[in-house]
Design a protein around this motif. Structure first.
Motif, mmCIF file in Angstrom:
data_model
loop_
_atom_site.group_PDB
_atom_site.id
_atom_site.type_symbol
_atom_site.label_atom_id
_atom_site.label_comp_id
_atom_site.label_asym_id
_atom_site.label_seq_id
_atom_site.Cartn_x
_atom_site.Cartn_y
_atom_site.Cartn_z
ATOM 1 N N ALA A 133 -23.937 -6.428 40.159
ATOM 2 C CA ALA A 133 -24.154 -5.636 38.949
ATOM 3 C C ALA A 133 -25.139 -6.325 38.013
ATOM 4 O O ALA A 133 -26.035 -5.688 37.444
ATOM 5 N N GLY A 134 -24.997 -7.641 37.862
ATOM 6 C CA GLY A 134 -25.928 -8.388 37.014
ATOM 7 C C GLY A 134 -27.331 -8.374 37.569
ATOM 8 O O GLY A 134 -28.312 -8.251 36.825
ATOM 9 N N ILE A 195 -20.145 -0.329 40.597
ATOM 10 C CA ILE A 195 -21.458 -0.938 40.337
ATOM 11 C C ILE A 195 -22.288 -0.023 39.447
ATOM 12 O O ILE A 195 -22.938 -0.473 38.489
ATOM 13 N N LEU A 196 -22.251 1.270 39.743
ATOM 14 C CA LEU A 196 -23.004 2.242 38.941
ATOM 15 C C LEU A 196 -22.567 2.196 37.480
ATOM 16 O O LEU A 196 -23.395 2.193 36.566
ATOM 17 N N SER A 210 -13.859 -1.726 31.327
ATOM 18 C CA SER A 210 -14.298 -1.942 32.703
ATOM 19 C C SER A 210 -14.613 -3.421 32.911
ATOM 20 O O SER A 210 -15.614 -3.917 32.391
ATOM 21 N N PRO A 211 -13.782 -4.159 33.659
ATOM 22 C CA PRO A 211 -14.029 -5.600 33.865
ATOM 23 C C PRO A 211 -15.408 -5.888 34.440
ATOM 24 O O PRO A 211 -16.048 -6.879 34.063
ATOM 25 N N LEU A 212 -15.893 -5.029 35.337
ATOM 26 C CA LEU A 212 -17.192 -5.269 35.962
ATOM 27 C C LEU A 212 -18.328 -5.053 34.960
ATOM 28 O O LEU A 212 -19.257 -5.858 34.872
ATOM 29 N N ALA A 213 -18.258 -3.966 34.206
ATOM 30 C CA ALA A 213 -19.271 -3.712 33.179
ATOM 31 C C ALA A 213 -19.226 -4.791 32.110
ATOM 32 O O ALA A 213 -20.257 -5.199 31.562
ATOM 33 N N CYS A 214 -18.030 -5.270 31.828
ATOM 34 C CA CYS A 214 -17.841 -6.317 30.832
ATOM 35 C C CYS A 214 -18.535 -7.605 31.272
ATOM 36 O O CYS A 214 -19.186 -8.285 30.479
ATOM 37 N N ALA A 215 -18.401 -7.934 32.552
ATOM 38 C CA ALA A 215 -19.058 -9.132 33.084
ATOM 39 C C ALA A 215 -20.573 -8.971 33.066
ATOM 40 O O ALA A 215 -21.307 -9.908 32.730
#
Length: 312
Positions: A133-134, A195-196, A210-215
């Motif tokens: 994601a990053g 991921i989106l 969202s943990p992933l968006a947060c990261a």
């Protein structure tokens, strides 16, 4: 967005090896040898898989030189993400204006490396997903540069020169920003919904659900702190990392000042060189100045904050 994406016709089709790899790994019980045979048709992707499995992200004690072993170690999900990510990034960076190309790799690899570390701290999302994601969060910038080169390069350069918000400038000119554009392209390529969402919301202050968006957002904030001097986002980054990941002032300072070697190592995974080196002295001075503001606003002891910077 559809019109801009359509201008870069090559992006609508996945390269042959990547497409074959995606087909071969549709199920968890994929044929490892068939995957190896497929990868051997693309030496560049083979090299990336081997560099990836030997990187710090996997932390293996012994170097892996056998492609079959590498395929077994990385697993189905990572293989699929590598196939899509490497093909897409390689396509978009070809012919990109030099300034944007250099900036993209520097920012994306830094953001990905930080996001990976943050995901490992709170363990609420897969660190490898956070890395992806990053890495892809700013992909829309490259797409803008390809599809609207003249207008966009001027907008990008002006925002960078004046230290103004690139996202706001993009929305003013195009009515949407690079996060939205990247999200649309990645959706067309069939990337996972998580991921989106992280790519779409990596500039969004309300993405804590969202943990992933947060990261991904944490990676973006820290990238500005590390590479943009002077950076006014230190306080925002400190607050975000503390609230969402429990990162204290010691961890924050260590992350900002000591990550450059890891960034260079990660760049080698993609076979790229990050031309600009981090000016640790200037960064240390910037942190000192920003911590003065933080100390005034929060009542923390400034001498204590400065001491932590000097000792790191």
């Amino acid at each position: 967005m559809e019109q801009l994406i359509a201008k870069v016709g090559a992006l609508h089709s996945c390269p042959d090896v990547a497409r074959s790899l995606l087909n071969l790994t549709k199920t968890a019980d994929y044929d490892v040898q068939a995957v190896v045979d497929c990868l051997e048709r693309d030496p560049a992707m083979c090299a990336k898989i081997l560099r990836l499995v030997n990187s710090a992200r996997f932390g293996l004690r012994r170097k892996v030189t056998n492609l079959r072993q590498a395929v077994t170690f990385v697993g189905q999900k990572t293989l699929r993400l590598v196939a899509m990510t490497c093909s897409l990034v390689d396509t978009l960076t070809q012919g990109a204006p030099r300034e944007l190309y250099d900036d993209y790799w520097k920012r994306s690899i830094t953001s990905a490396t930080v996001a990976f570390k943050l995901a490992g701290i709170n363990k609420k999302c897969d660190p490898h997903d956070a890395y992806t994601a990053g890495l892809l969060a700013d992909l829309g910038i490259l797409l803008f540069a390809h599809a609207a080169s003249k207008d966009y390069c001027s907008i990008y350069h002006l925002a960078k020169k004046n230290g103004t918000c690139l996202v706001s400038a993009e929305r003013e000119h195009f009515s949407f920003d690079h996060a939205m554009l990247g999200w649309k392209l990645l959706a067309d390529w069939g990337f996972p919904e998580t991921i989106l969402d992280a790519v779409l919301r990596h500039h969004d202050r309300t993405c804590s659900d969202s943990p992933l968006a947060c990261a991904a957002r944490g990676g973006d904030l820290m990238t500005d702190v590390i590479w943009t001097l002077p950076s006014g986002r230190v306080a925002d980054a400190m607050s975000w990392l503390d609230h969402n990941f429990g990162v204290d002032i010691d961890q924050f300072t260590d992350l900002a000042l000591n990550i450059r070697d890891e960034i260079q190592t990660e760049a080698e995974v993609f076979g790229v060189s990050i031309a600009a080196t981090q000016d640790v002295g200037a960064l240390r001075q910037n942190l000192t100045e920003q911590f003065e503001t933080v100390a005034m606003e929060t009542g923390q002891d400034l001498d204590e904050l400065k001491a932590k910077i000097s000792l790191t």
